[in-house]
Write an enzyme that holds these catalytic residues in place. Sequence first.
Site, PDB file in Angstrom:
ATOM      1  N   ASP A   4       0.878  -1.240   0.096  1.00 52.25           N
ATOM      2  CA  ASP A   4      -0.002  -0.010  -0.032  1.00 52.25           C
ATOM      3  C   ASP A   4       0.801   1.200  -0.042  1.00 52.25           C
ATOM      4  O   ASP A   4       1.696   1.417   0.832  1.00 52.25           O
ATOM      5  CB  ASP A   4      -1.056   0.028   1.333  1.00 52.25           C
TER       6      ASP A   4
ATOM      7  N   TYR B 261       3.268   9.750   0.572  1.00 53.13           N
ATOM      8  CA  TYR B 261       4.449   9.399   1.255  1.00 53.13           C
ATOM      9  C   TYR B 261       5.583   9.536   1.248  1.00 53.13           C
ATOM     10  O   TYR B 261       6.331   9.388  -0.128  1.00 53.13           O
ATOM     11  CB  TYR B 261       4.163   7.833   1.380  1.00 53.13           C
TER      12      TYR B 261
ATOM     13  N   ARG C 250      -8.765  10.757   1.068  1.00 52.95           N
ATOM     14  CA  ARG C 250      -9.541  11.715   2.049  1.00 52.95           C
ATOM     15  C   ARG C 250     -11.038  11.997   1.206  1.00 52.95           C
ATOM     16  O   ARG C 250     -10.686  12.487   0.308  1.00 52.95           O
ATOM     17  CB  ARG C 250      -8.917  12.785   2.600  1.00 52.95           C
TER      18      ARG C 250
ATOM     19  N   SER D 247     -10.521   5.707   1.058  1.00 59.38           N
ATOM     20  CA  SER D 247      -9.991   5.570   2.444  1.00 59.38           C
ATOM     21  C   SER D 247     -10.573   6.655   3.041  1.00 59.38           C
ATOM     22  O   SER D 247     -10.861   7.729   2.721  1.00 59.38           O
ATOM     23  CB  SER D 247      -8.524   6.017   2.351  1.00 59.38           C
ATOM     24  N   ASN D 248     -10.950   6.564   4.480  1.00 55.82           N
ATOM     25  CA  ASN D 248     -11.434   7.436   5.231  1.00 55.82           C
ATOM     26  C   ASN D 248     -12.810   7.556   5.076  1.00 55.82           C
ATOM     27  O   ASN D 248     -13.150   9.062   5.451  1.00 55.82           O
ATOM     28  CB  ASN D 248     -10.486   8.506   5.716  1.00 55.82           C
TER      29      ASN D 248
ATOM     30  N   GLN E 296     -10.161   2.002   3.481  1.00 56.32           N
ATOM     31  CA  GLN E 296      -9.120   2.031   4.443  1.00 56.32           C
ATOM     32  C   GLN E 296      -9.238   3.083   5.491  1.00 56.32           C
ATOM     33  O   GLN E 296      -9.373   4.131   5.107  1.00 56.32           O
ATOM     34  CB  GLN E 296      -7.760   2.310   3.753  1.00 56.32           C
TER      35      GLN E 296
ATOM     36  N   GLY F 268       2.996  -0.982   9.162  1.00 59.12           N
ATOM     37  CA  GLY F 268       3.700   0.074   8.512  1.00 59.12           C
ATOM     38  C   GLY F 268       5.159   0.211   8.956  1.00 59.12           C
ATOM     39  O   GLY F 268       5.719   1.104   8.615  1.00 59.12           O
TER      40      GLY F 268
END
Length: 320
Positions: free
Chosen positions: A57, A62, A134, A163-164, A185, A284
């Site tokens: 992922d 990142y 998001r 995600s979220n 996620q 992670g």
Amino acid sequence: MPFRAPLTAHFHDIGPIVYGCMALGGDWGGSPITEADIAQAHAAVEAALSIGIQLFDHADIYRRGKAETVFGELLKRDAGLRARVRLQSKCGIRFADDANVGRYDLSADYIEHSVDGILRRLGVEHIDILLLHRPDPLMQPAEVARAFGRLKAAGKVGHLGVSNMHAGQMRWLQSALAEPLVANQLEISLAKLDAIDAGTTFNDPQAATRPGAMAWAGTLEYAQQHGVQLQAWGSLAQGRFNDPAASAAAKVVHEIAETHRTTANAVLLAWLLRHPAGIQPVIGSGNAERIRACGDAVKIQLSREEWYRLYVAARGQALP
């Protein structure tokens, strides 16, 4: 055999745990990737593969893109690695700059631009899953659907997830899509219980003391009903349960770990895996030894009583 809820159709062959690549790629600044960064990423990826992890992922933000870049370097150096992994990445978060505040952007142009950057940094022509990182208050589902349709037709993305997002947001977005959302996620762990508390405190005065939980009402149920694979980021609770003396809940985690002759981290993951939603924990850590230790989670059979003992201890309050 340990209880294992089935993964959804899109995920049944990729294992119960996901490796989150946010720790790869060096610092969050502008310094270049070093050979040490590449070596650390290689060790982490090989450790993840050794415990059966196949889904890796990413997110375009990142390490400001360096996590994807260093992973792309691994793919370049090992011609056989691409066939051993599934790639997932996220887009939609934009950092603040000289002209703009930090913001979310799920416009069609930005989604497509982001995917091109993801592919370039990874050095691949296709990713298996794209997640919308998001919720964007300005998102228009039809616009997202057009962007995904173009990416899918171009062979750049296999599946779309989020995600979220809570149940209502997933339902709203899905209304414009020709294909099902395949994943969501969320932050779920023994330290982040909102999604689960939303069900257990409903219609009880405890709900007033847990207002964050109510925002997630119906999210786990929606995912199970519609085949959306839940992934849990923050699954190891940022190390909050590492020290058995840190809290009463940490003490329970370690007692159960001792019973099963395993580590506290493995118990945290096993707690998520025991849920009937088939939650995939995302780990992670950049430490290869810690990654390998997480492999014990799939071997642990938590009883209903142990699951509830962990849950109630982490809540710090008896159930209604």
